[in-house]
Scaffold this motif. Structure first.
Motif, mmCIF file in Angstrom:
data_model
loop_
_atom_site.group_PDB
_atom_site.id
_atom_site.type_symbol
_atom_site.label_atom_id
_atom_site.label_comp_id
_atom_site.label_asym_id
_atom_site.label_seq_id
_atom_site.Cartn_x
_atom_site.Cartn_y
_atom_site.Cartn_z
ATOM 1 N N ARG A 162 0.825 -1.215 0.000
ATOM 2 C CA ARG A 162 0.000 0.000 0.000
ATOM 3 C C ARG A 162 0.853 1.255 0.000
ATOM 4 O O ARG A 162 0.596 2.203 -0.725
ATOM 5 C CB ARG A 162 -0.930 -0.015 1.220
ATOM 6 N N SER A 163 1.885 1.260 0.848
ATOM 7 C CA SER A 163 2.769 2.423 0.883
ATOM 8 C C SER A 163 3.510 2.567 -0.439
ATOM 9 O O SER A 163 3.862 3.668 -0.852
ATOM 10 C CB SER A 163 3.768 2.300 2.035
ATOM 11 N N GLY A 164 3.714 1.431 -1.124
ATOM 12 C CA GLY A 164 4.411 1.472 -2.401
ATOM 13 C C GLY A 164 3.659 2.231 -3.469
ATOM 14 O O GLY A 164 4.273 2.845 -4.355
ATOM 15 N N SER A 165 2.343 2.225 -3.415
ATOM 16 C CA SER A 165 1.550 2.969 -4.408
ATOM 17 C C SER A 165 1.833 4.458 -4.309
ATOM 18 O O SER A 165 2.041 5.138 -5.324
ATOM 19 C CB SER A 165 0.058 2.687 -4.193
ATOM 20 N N ALA A 166 1.845 4.981 -3.084
ATOM 21 C CA ALA A 166 2.159 6.399 -2.902
ATOM 22 C C ALA A 166 3.609 6.683 -3.266
ATOM 23 O O ALA A 166 3.929 7.726 -3.842
ATOM 24 C CB ALA A 166 1.886 6.807 -1.447
ATOM 25 N N PHE A 167 4.496 5.740 -2.936
ATOM 26 C CA PHE A 167 5.910 5.877 -3.264
ATOM 27 C C PHE A 167 6.107 5.975 -4.772
ATOM 28 O O PHE A 167 6.831 6.838 -5.276
ATOM 29 C CB PHE A 167 6.662 4.688 -2.683
ATOM 30 N N LYS A 168 5.434 5.090 -5.524
ATOM 31 C CA LYS A 168 5.540 5.124 -6.978
ATOM 32 C C LYS A 168 5.002 6.435 -7.536
ATOM 33 O O LYS A 168 5.541 6.969 -8.513
ATOM 34 C CB LYS A 168 4.788 3.935 -7.574
ATOM 35 N N ALA A 169 3.938 6.952 -6.920
ATOM 36 C CA ALA A 169 3.376 8.222 -7.380
ATOM 37 C C ALA A 169 4.372 9.364 -7.179
ATOM 38 O O ALA A 169 4.524 10.239 -8.036
ATOM 39 C CB ALA A 169 2.073 8.523 -6.634
#
Length: 486
Positions: A162-169
């Protein structure tokens, strides 16, 4: 030397040299290592390039050690994340600290905690659940010159988190991923539990296509590992992530205390079933698994006196030994040091060390799975996915993708599972999709391996290789692997 409290896992020189070779910077560029540890990247840069080297290191002992060895580098004994240095660099190379978000506050003795990080504007788009390495990557991009290059090795767990989605953004706003390099073999001086990836990122550039590479590290060096999709046809297939996501099970950090506590209280509400190993599961479902007990503290006040005494005895031992360091730091801070963040393990389990037969295991009984398993969360009907995974077409792909682990065993990295190609249900009749669901339920309930034949026979209607051929191919691969144990 390694300091687990600072999340340090040191990179091998052979990997450092490979990462340095990925730079395409002009001569005399200035390259930063923001957490240089034992100085492996600094030495590689000095010996392999004409770049100037700059480094930050928070650990004073490591700083003193490397300062004596790397007197051609400009080094700072300071926290890179809180540094106000305005220098812009041509390149950055690093192996950032791997510290989960809930443990960042343990760094308070070094003047660092989550509040201080999140108060900085450049980190405002990162979620509160961001791991420490995400902060390092974001700041590294910030201090790069336009079109500057960042080479970083770090866990690949962010890809589906989940945190990775924001990280990728955040990454997509500031840079592009030019190369993604998956690793097999030993990348670090000490074995680390996580799967890792090397990324090459370039600031303010828009690459529509990221080059994905696979490398293997052994005593002979770094070599390309060609990854071939082992299905027979590329028609009517989908990538694994179309139907599911995958991650590791629970890592307690201190199994000796958390797993099978030695106090007698059979009705203790804080004991929860945990499946520790594939050997504990008979058949293809966890409903009848032989479980260990996980000491899970939801509320200290709700604990029995025996449980409180048990917890207190461990608190004394940890204070005395200062091990494990993470819990010792939490106790010192007076935090709920015993709290565990339990992931949702419902779905399908896969033991990534395959001993004899390959098995995907249904887990719909709310049992926690330890980190001996990958946890697969379906995006489609769970029984259909269960059938799509438990068949000879998938087993054959995995036999070819895995690496020998000795004694006839096979080890599969997370991305090995992610690279399997699954049947595209778009081309299946509705009757066959329903049949897959029923077969999945039958396999989970009966544990009868003959159901694998039926699933494979159904899937063979949509494959170029017939059932007998794929079964024979799988059996030959399996037999060859097991023969290595003799």
């Amino acid at each position: 030397m390694s300091n687990a409290n600072l999340g340090q896992v040191f990179t091998r020189r052979i990997v450092a040299d490979y990462m340095v070779s990925l730079f395409t910077l002009p001569s005399k560029s200035v390259v930063l290592d923001p957490c240089f540890g034992e100085g492996v990247f600094l030495r590689s840069l000095f010996e392999k390039t004409d770049y100037s080297q700059v480094g930050f290191e928070l650990d004073p002992q490591l700083f003193d050690l490397v300062s004596r060895q790397c007197n051609n580098s400009t080094l700072h004994n300071a926290d890179f994340l809180q540094s106000e240095d305005l220098t812009r660099y041509d390149g950055v190379i690093m192996n950032p600290p791997y510290i989960r978000h809930e443990k960042i506050d343990d760094l308070l003795t070094y003047g660092l905690n989550k509040h201080l990080l999140q108060s900085q504007l450049i980190f405002s788009d990162l979620p509160k659940s961001a791991n420490l390495y995400m902060y390092f990557v974001v700041k590294a991009i910030e201090i790069l010159k336009p079109t500057g290059e960042l080479i970083v090795i770090f866990p690949d767990s962010w890809i589906n988190s989940r945190s990775g989605s924001a990280f990728k953004a955040v990454l997509s706003q500031k840079c592009s991923i030019e190369k993604k390099i998956h690793i097999t073999g030993k990348a670090f001086e000490k074995d680390a539990l996580v799967d890792v990836v090397i990324l090459k990122l370039r600031k303010n550039m828009d690459f529509k296509d990221c080059e994905t590479l696979y490398i293997n590290i052994d005593e002979n060096g770094v070599s390309a590992r060609p990854v071939v999709q082992h299905h027979i046809t590329t028609n009517n297939k989908v990538q694994f992530d179309k139907y599911a996501v995958i991650r590791r099970g629970l890592t307690t950090g201190f199994n000796k205390m958390f797993v099978n506590p030695n106090f007698e209280c059979l009705n203790e509400v804080s004991l929860r079933d945990i499946v520790s190993t594939p050997k504990a599961v008979k058949g293809y479902c966890t409903s009848n698994a032989i479980c260990d007990k996980l000491f899970l503290i939801d509320s200290y006040e709700a604990l029995s006196q025996k449980a409180k005494d048990y917890l207190h005895s461990w608190e004394i031992k940890i204070k005395q030994t200062q091990k494990p360091k993470t819990l010792a730091m939490k106790i010192k801070r007076g935090a709920n040091w015993y709290a565990l963040n339990i992931p949702d393990c419902n779905g399908i389990l896969f033991g990534y060390i395959v001993r004899s037969d390959m098995r995907f295991i249904l887990n719909k009984s709310n049992k926690v799975a330890r980190d001996n398993f990958y946890v697969i969360t379906p995006k489609i009907d769970i029984y259909v996915l269960f059938a799509l995974l438990n068949n000879y077409y998938i087993y054959t792909q995995l036999e070819l993708a895995g690496r020998s682990y000795g004694g006839g065993m096979l080890k599969l990295q997370k991305y090995d599972v992610e690279t399997v190609m699954l049947p595209n249900l778009k081309f299946y009749s509705s009757d066959d999709v329903d049949a897959l669901s029923l077969l999945g339920k039958n396999l989970a309930k009966s544990g009868n391996p003959d159901v694998i034949n039926k699933i494979s026979m159904l899937i063979s209607k949509y494959e170029d290789l017939d059932f007998e051929t794929i079964k024979l191919k799988h059996e030959r691969l399996r037999s060859t692997r097991l023969a290595g144990a003799r």
